[in-house]
Write an enzyme that holds these catalytic residues in place. Structure first.
Site, PDB file in Angstrom:
ATOM      1  CD  GLN A   1      -0.288  -4.049   1.156  1.00 28.64           C
ATOM      2  OE1 GLN A   1      -0.331  -3.947   2.383  1.00 28.64           O
ATOM      3  NE2 GLN A   1      -0.040  -5.190   0.552  1.00 28.64           N
TER       4      GLN A   1
ATOM      5  CG  ASP B   1       6.545  -4.631   5.371  1.00 30.47           C
ATOM      6  OD1 ASP B   1       6.016  -5.597   5.949  1.00 30.47           O
ATOM      7  OD2 ASP B   1       5.974  -3.940   4.504  1.00 30.47           O
TER       8      ASP B   1
ATOM      9  CE  LYS C   1      -0.278  -6.202   5.577  1.00 29.31           C
ATOM     10  NZ  LYS C   1       0.449  -5.731   4.402  1.00 29.31           N
TER      11      LYS C   1
END
Ligand code: NAP
Length: 366
Positions: A170, A193, A126
């Site tokens: 994460q 997200d 990422k």
């Protein structure tokens, strides 16, 4: 003596030993077969899809689709790698334009707790993707035994920092942390997200717009758009109901006027249900579970599954397959995403897209 190829054996749906050796001279190759099924129709060039915050007008011409060139295939390959590259280039151009016009660079903060190798790899990928398009990334790495309070403290600081437009935690978090508390702490304005309950709730409600849509399901829908697959009025089956893929994928398809059925681990007759689908999105995490006989001729398949299967011939000792038995599906479906190279690259592209949208929204830049 004939040489051998290793091919995934779709007769097994378990990861272990899912291979068989086939002599090359026994494989019939029909490279020239290219059969466009009528079930895929070309969408009209529509307006910018506001929910997805991404331009869906630049559709790939169906003829630009790659023709699968392995044994006995007729399905088109939905090339997520190439679409994702295209989208990353568009994002990079937009970031340069924004920087020039108002001097703002989008910022993404990533929180990584613990030392799981797969999580570290995802975060590294990422970060690299951010660097490539011009997004500034910030990374906080905390040890496995950190407290939830420490994680919440960083999230709170990122929430208050105007140079950060997206915050990503994460997953999975260490067991002693409450994932719900942590995800709820991310400001809804920076929830790139799309996992915040408010964003998911709005996604589920008619007439409401989420600030962000979860990246993997968003990537699936963008692939369908970019390949001109009509969703409206079609029967769609989503296999899997997780918070991060299956459930939001089903909500998105429903918002696009598909008639949606969800199949999960307790579904009694999955094969029968899946066979009714014009569009299948599979996110079960079960290697080669969906067989050719499960697929309606001409269906479009988006295979989200990423499943390692043993492969003594590979330097890594394994290789990746999807939830769908690719070789069988290629003979029945009209289009399919490969694994790898299908949905995977789209997930990161959608994260970049969400971060750019967030920065644009924060600075009222169109
Ligand atoms: P998950 O949380 O484990 O959810 C799996 C879902 O599949 C559950 O809803 C489960 O049903 C259902 N399921 C499991 N076995 C099934 C079966 N035999 N028949 C029907 N349904 C079944 O997994 P996830 O996080 O959603 O991920 C799913 C897959 O997508 C994994 O392979 C993962 O690696 C991959 N993935 C890929 C990307 C990408 O970027 N390409 C991103 C995320 C995930 P129940 O609810 O009844 O348990």
């Amino acid at each position: 003596m004939a040489s051998t190829l290793i091919v995934p054996d779709c007769s097994s749906s378990t990861a272990a030993g899912a291979f068989r050796f086939i002599p090359v001279n026994k494989i019939r190759i029909r490279r020239s077969v290219f059969h466009v099924h009528q079930q895929i129709s070309i969408a009209r060039l529509g307006p910018k899809a506001s929910l997805l915050n991404i331009d869906t007008r630049r559709l790939f011409s169906p003829m630009a689709l790659t023709v699968a060139s392995n044994a006995e295939t007729s399905a088109k390959v939905i090339d997520g790698k190439s679409v994702a590259k295209h989208i990353r280039e568009e994002i990079s151009t937009e970031i340069s334009r924004m920087k020039e016009a108002i001097g703002v660079i989008p910022g993404l903060a990533v929180v990584l707790v613990g030392d799981r190798k797969d999580s570290a790899t995802y975060v590294r990928n990422k970060k690299k993707a951010c660097d490539d398009v011009g997004i500034k990334s910030y990374e906080i790495r905390l040890p496995e035994d950190s407290t939830e309070q420490e994680v919440l403290k960083y999230i709170s600081e990122f929430n208050d920092d105007p140079s950060i437009h997206g915050i990503l935690v994460q997953l999975p978090l260490p067991r002693h942390m409450n994932e719900e508390n942590v995800l709820n702490a991310v400001s809804i304005d920076k929830d790139v997200d799309g996992f915040h309950p408010l964003n998911i709730g709005r996604l589920a409600m008619r007439g409401r717009e989420p600030m962000f849509v979860p990246c993997t399901p968003k990537g699936c829908i963008v692939l369908l758009h970019r390949y001109g697959v009509t969703i409206k009025g079609k029967r769609a089956v989503v296999i899997g109901r997780s918070n991060i893929v299956g459930m939001p994928a089903a909500l998105l398809l429903q918002r696009e006027d598909a008639t949606v059925t969800i199949v999960h681990s307790r579904t009694k007759n999955p094969e029968e249900i899946v066979r009714q689908a014009d569009i299948i999105i599979s996110a079960a995490g079960q290697p080669n579970m969906v067989r050719g006989s499960w697929i309606k001729p001409g269906a479009v398949i988006i295979d989200v599954g990423i499943n390692p299967v043993d492969d003594p011939e590979s330097p890594r000792g394994y290789h990746l397959v999807g939830d769908v038995c690719y070789e069988e599906a290629c003979r029945v479906a009209s289009a399919i995403t490969p694994v790898p190279g299908g949905v995977g690259p789209m997930t990161i592209a959608m994260l970049l897209s969400n971060t750019l949208s967030s920065a644009k929204r924060a600075h009222n830049f169109d």
